[in-house]
Design an enzyme around this catalytic site. Structure first.
Site, PDB file in Angstrom:
ATOM      1  N   ARG B 276       0.853  -1.204  -0.050  1.00 32.38           N
ATOM      2  CA  ARG B 276       0.055  -0.044   0.117  1.00 32.38           C
ATOM      3  C   ARG B 276       0.889   1.281  -0.036  1.00 32.38           C
ATOM      4  O   ARG B 276       0.655   2.278  -0.763  1.00 32.38           O
ATOM      5  CB  ARG B 276      -1.150  -0.070   1.238  1.00 32.38           C
ATOM      6  CG  ARG B 276      -2.099  -0.906   0.991  1.00 32.38           C
ATOM      7  CD  ARG B 276      -3.511  -0.333   1.767  1.00 32.38           C
ATOM      8  NE  ARG B 276      -4.342  -1.488   1.483  1.00 32.38           N
ATOM      9  CZ  ARG B 276      -4.622  -2.244   2.368  1.00 32.38           C
ATOM     10  NH1 ARG B 276      -4.188  -2.363   3.515  1.00 32.38           N
ATOM     11  NH2 ARG B 276      -5.658  -2.981   1.888  1.00 32.38           N
ATOM     12  N   ALA B 277       1.877   1.037   0.721  1.00 35.40           N
ATOM     13  CA  ALA B 277       2.683   2.247   0.990  1.00 35.40           C
ATOM     14  C   ALA B 277       3.211   2.817  -0.493  1.00 35.40           C
ATOM     15  O   ALA B 277       3.174   4.039  -1.064  1.00 35.40           O
ATOM     16  CB  ALA B 277       3.887   2.263   2.259  1.00 35.40           C
TER      17      ALA B 277
END
Lengths: 634, 337
Positions: B276-277
């Site tokens: 996600r990051a």
């Protein structure tokens, strides 16, 4: 859109999906792994592998029981004046797939109903005047992040396959992932669409050959030997392994299942079962311990050498620098009030680990508090509406009430509005997890400093605190040392402080154990008066070597008296964690003695560590976490 | 009358984070950390006000995008009538109250209709009105767990599927989630923090001159709102156009492998879990680059985007407040080209 063939890495998980697409007998798959690593994305891509008309039903978290199984169709029932059934989503899934994202967040009741139907091969409906049986066949694909809580081993066992999902660490692969996301939405990705299509063809071909694949009896024997060797209990392992190997042989376009096929798919089928077995063994172990392991009989600890132990204590050793408090570094005189203390030390916090699940009995009191440890029925209108019931409360389940009155509308002569009679009323049953006040009563005496036991003990306390935090418990900390006990941390939910308090906790002096227990007793009384619905957990962490009393009386007599006080505290569970070094010679078993007095669950620092799947997934995480502790600790 | 967005003093990080989400809603919302009275909800409302109207299916309670994914009702209508009328609507800020119940959030059986007519009808919930709007959750950390789960589930999918109390309904639910929390009042589970695309910290402004300026503008606005809006009209228009043009150019922004490598360098140095990051940094850097009128992402965009995307994803000791890891982050970002 990303396609199945676009998905980077995770070959094991992809194979699991392919095998399930080939043969519905493969029993579904559960992906177990860390957040944000693509579990759900891949699971949803399963749609690309199955024929277009195959149902792929995602269970929403907001699901109620009537929609899962089906229920009376109020509209049609009223209109046609006869009971008409509206099928639920389990029937919709017939012949296809049910996908459950975050299965560990789904109410257990719901998950159980799904697997019951799968096991029976039919939906049994016995509600609202219907008695129906409907044959269904579907597989379940699910994902879960074990950091958010486990599912029971029984549920896990229902899955044909389990994949422990490891995040991609390879830089090139990670870059590839971002690329797919960045450009995936832009142009239709012709090559990967094409390879998806080819894969789908290969799968349907394999599906056709399935029946003709020979499973030699030597292979059948090999499979059961494999399961025996891995200590897999029950027959599900054998059965699913056979189907998986057959599907894999078909996928490889072979006519006969070979050893290689079995070996290739065995990890998919067996890994999650092995883990379960270990958990069960441990449960049994800890169950026995308070009663059968009397003082002096510590065989169990020796029989149960923890293989992960060395690496863990090794990491602890990195931080094994003890900070001496000021009194040791200068005889300035203004410290003489602590002179009676032989030695006072502050220890670092040892490495943390996941805690075994401590289960508490459901109680029947209606409460209205939130938390995640014990499920309880709730009084107010918060919490999850699970199902309706006849028993009255002030929370009418209007949907169920309408369903109940629907068949009688024309009988009752309805003209305009629905006619609802007293007997139609149904009420909501809600469930919410309730929170506890966990009181840490920690021995801070000199004996705890021996052989740096305090480092490991602090690690254990921190792990327990983390567990409480995840379960939304309140915590409180009482330390007993020197002359008496002290409430270091009053009950709090925002537990940032507890870490600091724990860090700064000095060790040294005598052991006023009875005072520690008394302080806890007073605290429980106080809190119980204010909020009678709280449940308490008293966590006593000590080596049990009490040697300081409040009054002038023998140490153990006083302890027994204080323990006697606890008899009138109905909602308190006791846990004793023994910090005595069970590998050393000086074993007293005194903590166990207190545990027996309190009728507490008894653990040693070593055996509260959970060895369940979380471990496997978290080995890597822990690695990082250690680093973290290290560079923060400085 | 809503205070103009461009007249809000300071809080640049928060403003940028909100704007980036408007440019690319798939970034996944903003979590705002900070005390009360730091213009959080004012900023969100002001931004909604600033944006041009959007096209929706007329009379649809879900604000369906006529050219996008449709709700059950719109789909049936299209099938039945072959077309539907369109209308223009302004983006709204929908608030989620703390005591919200599950059925109010996701929607449920329309009880009144069922009682009166004996017919089933879906009564839309908050997730319905939030579609294509901002969903503002004050003190998201105080919401009940199962409510947060439901909320983030739809936020991630962009769709709300309801299977409860006899009704079965699906409608789009794409919203920009803005959550606020005061970390002192307890934390969110890391799994939930991770679902928020960006995270910013707001603090009350300490600079004396700026504080005076805030007071002055507020007083001007209160005494003569019309005049105040007029005075800021050009700035408002300019920003609105800038945002809309960035939105259009988003997909044409160039992203080199070199740049992606830098993103992965940052996240692996900080040993962040999952993808996600990585993805959020890429998307926010792309939106930033578009906003800044560039044609390709450069290292500066990456650094600025990373600041917003990693604060809440850093591994922390349990109970350690978020927002205290700045040194480590700074040193990692300094090392990036």
């Amino acid at each position: 859109m990303i396609t199945f063939s676009d998905f980077v890495g995770h070959e094991e998980a992809k194979l699991a999906l392919i095998l399930n697409a080939i043969d519905i007998h493969c029993g579904g798959v559960v992906f177990i792994g860390e957040k944000g690593s693509g579990k759900s994305t891949l699971a949803r891509l399963f749609k690309d592998l199955i024929p277009e008309d195959t149902p792929f039903i995602e269970l929403p978290l907001n699901l109620t029981e009537d929609r899962l199984l089906g229920s009376i169709d109020i509209e049609k029932t009223i209109k046609f004046n006869q009971r008409i059934f509206q099928p639920g989503i389990l029937s919709k899934a017939n012949g296809g797939v049910i996908y459950i994202d975050d299965i560990n967040l789904l109410p257990l009741e719901t998950a159980t109903l799904v697997f019951e139907a799968q096991e029976r091969g039919e939906i049994l409906i016995e509600r609202e005047g219907f008695t129906l049986r409907q044959p269904v066949r579907f597989i379940v694909i699910a994902s879960m992040n074990p950091e958010e809580g486990n599912i029971s081993s029984h549920l896990l066992d229902r899955f044909g396959m389990g994949v422990i999902w490891q995040g991609l660490k390879d830089k090139l692969q990670r870059i590839e992932v971002i690329k797919k996301v960045a450009f995936g939405g832009l142009q239709p990705n012709i090559p990967s669409k094409y390879s998806d299509l080819r894969l789908k063809e290969k799968i349907s071909l394999a599906r056709l050959c399935l029946e003709n694949i020979v499973i030699p009896s030597a292979i059948k024997e090999y499979i059961s030997q494999l399961c025996l060797a891995k200590n897999i209990s029950g027959h599900r392992g054998d059965i699913y392994l056979t189907y998986a190997a057959r599907a894999y042989a078909a996928y490889c376009e072979h006519n006969e299942v070979s050893k290689e096929h079995v070996d290739k798919v065995a990890p998919l089928v067996l890994t999650h079962r092995q883990r379960m077995l270990q958990e069960m063994e441990q449960k049994e172990d800890s169950h026995k311990s308070p009663y059968k392991n009397l003082p002096g009989n510590q065989e169990r600890e020796q029989n149960n050498p923890d293989s992960g132990e060395d690496s863990k204590s090794g990491a602890g050793a990195v931080q094994e620098k003890t900070h001496k408090t000021e009194e040791n570094d200068g005889g300035d005189g203004h410290h003489h009030w602590v002179e009676s203390n032989p030695k006072e030390e502050i220890f670092e916090i040892g490495t943390t680990f996941k805690i075994k699940r401590m289960v508490f009995k459901k109680d029947r009191l209606d409460r209205n508090v939130s938390g995640r440890r014990t499920k309880t029925r709730v009084k107010d209108r918060g919490g999850k509406y699970i199902k309706s019931k006849f028993k009255r409360n002030n929370d009418i389940a209007i949907d169920a009430t309408i369903r109940a009155c629907a068949p009688f509308q024309s009988l009752r002569g309805r003209k305009d509005r629905l006619l609802i009679y007293e007997e139609d009323l149904r009420f909501k049953q809600r469930q919410r997890k309730m929170s506890h006040l966990v009181i840490f009563v920690v021995d801070g005496s000199g004996s705890m400093a021996a052989q740096k036991r305090m480092i490991e003990t602090k690690g254990a306390i921190l792990s327990l605190l983390m567990d409480c935090y995840q379960k939304r418990d309140q915590v409180s900390l009482i330390v007993f040392r020197k002359e008496k006990a002290e409430l270091v941390l009053p009950p709090t939910r925002s537990i940032e402080f507890s870490l600091k308090k724990l860090k700064d906790m000095p060790v040294g002096g005598k052991t006023p154990l009875s005072s520690g227990l008394l302080e806890a007793y007073k605290l429980i009384k106080r809190v119980a008066r204010k909020s009678p619905e709280t449940r308490f957990i008293l966590l006593l962490i000590t080596d049990g070597r009490a040697n300081q009393t409040i009054l002038e009386m023998p140490v153990w007599e006083e302890i027994e008296r204080v323990v006697g006080l606890f008899n009138d505290l109905p909602f308190t569970d006791f846990i004793v964690i023994d910090t005595e070094n069970k590998k050393g010679y000086m074993k007293t078993g005194l903590a166990l003695k207190i545990a027996l007095l309190l009728r507490a669950s008894y653990y040693t620092v070593e055996n509260i560590k959970s060895e369940f799947i979380t471990e496997l997934v978290q080995i890597h995480r822990k690695e990082n976490f250690k680093d973290q502790v290290y560079w923060r600790g400085g | 009358m809503i205070f103009p967005f461009t007249a809000i003093v300071g809080q640049e990080e928060m403003k940028i984070a909100l704007i980036l989400n408007v440019i690319d809603p798939s970034i996944g919302g903003v979590l705002i950390l900070g005390e009360k009275g730091t213009a959080k909800s004012t900023a969100v409302r002001a931004l909604a006000e600033l944006l041009p109207e959007m096209e929706v299916v007329k009379d649809c309670p879900f604000n369906c995008d006529p050219d996008g994914f449709l709700c059950n009702t719109c789909r049936e209508r299209l099938k039945r009538e072959g077309h539907f009328d369109r209308e223009k609507k302004k983006m709204k800020v929908v608030e989620l109250p703390l005591g919200v119940t599950e059925d109010r959030l996701v929607g449920t059986l329309d009880i009144e209709h069922a009682l009166k007519k004996g017919e089933k009808r879906f009564e839309p919930g908050i997730l319905a009105s939030a579609n294509r709007n901002f969903l503002y959750v004050d003190e998201v950390n105080l919401l009940e767990d199962h409510i947060v789960d439901l909320l983030l589930d739809s936020a991630a999918m962009g769709v709300n599927t309801v299977e409860r109390e006899g009704v079965s309904f699906t409608h789009p639910s794409k919203f920009i989630l803005v959550g606020t929390m005061n970390p002192e009042e307890g934390d969110l589970r890391p799994q939930l923090l991770d679902r928020f695309g960006l995270c910013v910290q707001v603090t009350s402004i300490q600079d004396k001159a700026l504080r005076i300026e805030i007071l002055k503008r507020r007083a001007d606005f209160d005494s003569n709102p019309q005049g105040f809006l007029k005075a800021w009209e050009n700035e408002q228009k300019a920003l609105s156009q800038k945002i809309m043009s960035a939105k259009e150019r988003l997909n044409s922004i160039n992203i080199t492998t070199d740049i992606l490598e830098k993103i992965v360098d940052i996240t692996s140095l900080l040993s962040l879990d999952g993808h996600r990051a990585d993805i959020v940094i890429m998307k926010s850097a792309r939106a930033l680059s578009a906003l800044r009128g560039k044609t390709s992402i450069d290292p500066e965009d990456i650094k600025d985007a990373a600041q917003l995307a990693i604060r809440h994803r850093l591994k922390r000791l349990p109970f350690e407040e978020i927002g205290r890891e700045n040194e480590k982050v700074k040193s990692v970002l300094l090392g990036i080209g």
